[in-house]
Design a protein around this motif. Structure first.
Motif, short mmCIF file in Angstrom:
data_model
loop_
_atom_site.label_atom_id
_atom_site.label_comp_id
_atom_site.label_asym_id
_atom_site.label_seq_id
_atom_site.Cartn_x
_atom_site.Cartn_y
_atom_site.Cartn_z
N GLY A 291 -47.85 -75.23 -48.60
CA GLY A 291 -48.53 -75.58 -47.36
C GLY A 291 -49.23 -74.37 -46.76
O GLY A 291 -48.93 -73.21 -47.10
N THR A 292 -50.16 -74.58 -45.86
CA THR A 292 -50.91 -73.51 -45.20
C THR A 292 -50.91 -73.72 -43.70
O THR A 292 -50.81 -74.85 -43.21
CB THR A 292 -52.37 -73.46 -45.71
N LEU B 105 -43.90 -71.20 -42.58
CA LEU B 105 -43.53 -72.61 -42.55
C LEU B 105 -42.09 -72.81 -42.98
O LEU B 105 -41.50 -71.98 -43.70
CB LEU B 105 -44.46 -73.41 -43.49
N GLU B 106 -41.53 -73.91 -42.50
CA GLU B 106 -40.24 -74.41 -42.97
C GLU B 106 -40.46 -75.76 -43.64
O GLU B 106 -41.25 -76.59 -43.15
CB GLU B 106 -39.25 -74.55 -41.81
N ILE C 109 -35.20 -79.19 -51.53
CA ILE C 109 -36.34 -78.29 -51.32
C ILE C 109 -35.87 -77.04 -50.61
O ILE C 109 -34.99 -77.08 -49.73
CB ILE C 109 -37.45 -78.99 -50.51
N ASP C 110 -36.38 -75.91 -51.05
CA ASP C 110 -36.07 -74.63 -50.41
C ASP C 110 -36.82 -74.57 -49.08
O ASP C 110 -38.04 -74.73 -49.03
CB ASP C 110 -36.50 -73.47 -51.31
N THR C 111 -36.11 -74.33 -48.00
CA THR C 111 -36.71 -74.37 -46.67
C THR C 111 -37.72 -73.25 -46.46
O THR C 111 -38.61 -73.37 -45.61
CB THR C 111 -35.62 -74.27 -45.59
N ARG C 112 -37.62 -72.16 -47.22
CA ARG C 112 -38.54 -71.04 -47.02
C ARG C 112 -39.71 -71.05 -47.98
O ARG C 112 -40.84 -70.77 -47.60
CB ARG C 112 -37.79 -69.71 -47.14
N THR D 171 -43.39 -72.00 -37.79
CA THR D 171 -42.41 -71.17 -37.08
C THR D 171 -43.09 -69.89 -36.61
O THR D 171 -44.07 -69.44 -37.20
CB THR D 171 -41.23 -70.81 -37.99
N HIS D 172 -42.55 -69.32 -35.54
CA HIS D 172 -42.98 -68.03 -35.02
C HIS D 172 -44.45 -68.00 -34.64
O HIS D 172 -45.11 -66.96 -34.73
CB HIS D 172 -42.70 -66.90 -36.03
#
Length: 651
Positions: A384-385, A394-395, A410-413, A440-441
């Motif tokens: 994702g972008t 992104l999470e 799925i890996d959250t990071r 995020t952030h």
């Protein structure tokens, strides 16, 4: 000898022959009488032009700035323009010699060798010229040459009236100001005041200097600029010179330092701070505001009087903002218009905070293909972008929970999808996953988050292995054809573990290794020896596998941590090797730390806090009356002491 009588004029068309009777008598001889016939023929007569031959003469006007030896006039006798008369060149003679002009042999009147005098007004020169040929024919005339002043712009001051402020105590011969006038051969002089002569002027450059140490006063200075060659061409300028006392106190401003924090979406033209400045040297408040500092910061702001405003967008997501640490610095310089000018600097610090402006975007064509036996393997990565800074922060999460119908995680990071459950191609050939992308952030408020849903397709591929099977009889190297040899596909068998995904929670102890769990797997056919190995997730070496038992090796764990291990189980020996993956999720908690309710970690953005250091400098500025009283008291005290000492010495 027979001559033509003076004043006689012959005309062949009127009388073309004259008969003269000549009588001569000589002493001692007889008288003689003879006839003389004079024939008059038509011929060329020398004549001058009417304006030249008139009583007033011809008139020619020239400018005084013509070059020397310039032809001004040509005397053209008739006929044929005066070049020749019957093949004989005429001669020219100047009757009057009191002229600077020159007459050539060809009848040209030339300008003086040194040119005309430009300092004079209109000048007039008269030339009387006589033209004569070899036959005795002549004509005469006059030429009046009028010399006009040159066509030059008059002497003019660019600033006919100007105010000049000079600080008191200016030393002698210091440059006060300079005047300038346009024109030719300009010179300058001071008309007034002549007494006292406080100023002097350079007659060529126009620089005005003081003649003595100036005190507080007001003088009106009249300066004359003139043409040195034509003094009548002049102009006058008036200078109002003010000599004022100096005040070295700089303006004072509130606030003395500006620290502000604005979101990146602040619109251009918004006011960040308004300065309240006062000029102690003047009550008029004639202050000037300017902005200094690095170009990357200075170009984003502007000054509108005492107001600091945003000039361009403060984009938090740009590389320029990242390069300065999302903090722009500048300096407001406040200058008072005195002599010498005094200024005060107000430092400015503007911190830009992020605003979550953009929604994450899904990748194009998120479709993956895996084998049905790819348990524990990576399926692919959902990239994702997000255009907000930091980029692509992104999470990732799956909308469907883990279960029989959802054998994926799925890996959250990183957004990597892995197979963590059994895949049954008999029931489903394709799995439709919904992945949520959450940024995020990207905002100062953690609650302001944006997300989007992405569709991901996972297709299963059936793995088929083939082998030869003999359905007939072969004996002593020969085969009977009772049954043909056929090619038949058979599915390969792998160990079966129950459960295939385990989640274990332990508390880290002290001392040696600590058992975590025991894997329950069965080989096919039954009784086959199984082998176990950690295939992933043990990069730090916190776990060890002995047989089907997993052990934890305690270390200095400061906070709770979750480990995801992949254990490969296969039949040993077996060719080809068919294996099964078991996923182990181990939550390890230090002994002194309570068990957290969730293993999800949340990251927050640490904002820079601006540190403002204020330095206070103590100073004492007494008023003028206090200084005067103190000076007078000191003088009286010294006088009293002198009188006492004198009386004592007299005694």
């Amino acid at each position: 000898q027979v001559t033509l009588r003076a004043g006689a004029e012959l005309n062949a068309r009127g009388v073309n022959q004259y008969s003269l009777t000549l009588w001569a008598a000589c002493p001692g001889e007889g008288e003689v009488e003879e006839w003389l016939f004079v024939q008059v023929t038509t011929g060329q007569v020398l004549r001058c032009d009417a304006p030249f031959a008139s009583a007033e003469g011809d008139v020619v006007s020239v400018l005084a700035d013509v070059a020397p030896w310039t032809p001004l006039y040509a005397v053209l006798p008739q006929p044929f323009g005066g070049l020749t008369v019957s093949g004989i060149c005429p001669g020219f003679r100047l009757r009057n010699r009191n002229t600077p002009l020159t007459l050539t042999r060809r009848g040209l009147v030339l300008a003086p060798a040194s040119g005309f005098d430009r300092s004079k007004d209109t000048q007039t020169f008269r030339l009387e010229i006589e033209v004569m040929d070899h036959y005795g024919h002549n004509c005469s005339g006059a030429v009046r040459v009028e010399v006009l002043p040159p066509r030059r712009p008059p002497v003019t001051f660019l600033e006919p009236q100007r105010a000049v402020v000079v600080p008191a105590g200016t030393r002698p011969l210091e440059v006060i100001t300079q005047v300038y006038a346009s024109g030719d051969n300009v010179r300058y002089t001071i008309l007034a005041p002549t007494a006292p002569a406080l100023f002097t002027i350079n007659e060529v450059t126009g620089e005005i200097r003081s003649t003595c140490q100036l005190e507080v006063a007001h003088v009106q200075l009249r300066v004359r600029a003139y043409n040195a060659l034509r003094p009548a061409d002049h102009d006058i300028a008036v200078l109002n010179v003010t000599v004022q006392g100096t005040d070295h106190r700089a303006p004072s401003c509130v606030p003395a330092i500006s620290v502000s924090q604005v979101p990146e979406t602040v619109s251009p033209g918004s006011t960040l701070v308004t300065l309240r400045c006062t000029n102690p040297a003047s009550a008029e408040g004639n202050l000037q505001y300017s902005l200094e500092g690095p170009l990357a910061s200075r170009s984003r702001f502007r000054m509108e009087g005492p107001q600091l405003q945003v000039n361009t967008t403060l984009d938090y997501d740009s590389e320029a903002a990242y390069a300065v640490g999302f903090q722009f610095t500048a300096t407001i310089v406040v200058t008072a218009g005195g002599q010498p000018p005094q200024s005060t600097c107000v430092p400015v610090l503007v911190s830009v905070t992020p605003v979550n402006e953009f929604t994450p975007a899904c990748p194009n064509g998120a479709t993956f293909t895996v084998l049905e036996t790819a348990f524990g393997s990576a399926v692919g990565r959902v990239a994702g972008t997000d255009r907000d800074y930091p980029r692509d922060s992104l999470e990732y999460s799956l909308e469907q929970g883990l279960g029989p119908t959802q054998p994926f995680a799925i890996d959250t990071r990183t957004g990597e999808i892995r197979v963590v459950g059994p895949l049954d191609p008999q029931q489903r050939k394709t799995y439709r996953l919904t992945v949520r992308l959450t940024d995020t952030h990207n905002d100062l408020d953690p609650a302001k988050r944006r997300s989007c849903l992405c569709d991901v397709a996972v297709r299963l591929q059936v793995r088929v292995e083939a082998r030869w099977e003999n359905h007939g009889g072969c004996k002593h190297g020969g085969c009977h054809t009772a049954s043909p040899i056929s090619w038949q596909p058979t599915l390969d068998q792998a160990p079966v573990c129950s459960p295939e995904v385990q989640e274990v929670q332990i508390t880290a102890g002290l001392g040696g290794r600590q058992p975590v769990t025991r894997l329950a797997c069965q080989g096919r056919p039954d009784g086959v020896t199984l082998a176990y190995a950690i295939a992933g997730g043990n990069e730090d070496g916190h776990f060890r596998l002995e047989g089907n038992t997993l052990f934890y090796l305690p270390d200095d764990l400061a906070k709770p941590k979750t480990f995801v291990l992949l254990v490969e189980v296969w039949s040993s020996p077996a060719v080809p090797r068919r294996s099964t993956m078991v996923a182990l999720v181990v939550h390890v908690t230090p002994r002194s730390t309570p068990v957290p309710p969730s293993t999800t970690t949340q990251r927050t953005t640490l904002l820079k806090e601006s540190l403002v250091v204020t330095l206070t400098e103590a100073s004492w500025h007494p008023t003028a009356w206090f200084v005067a009283v103190l000076t007078a008291s000191g003088a009286l005290l010294l006088a009293t002491l002198g009188c006492v000492a004198r009386s004592l010495l007299c005694r």
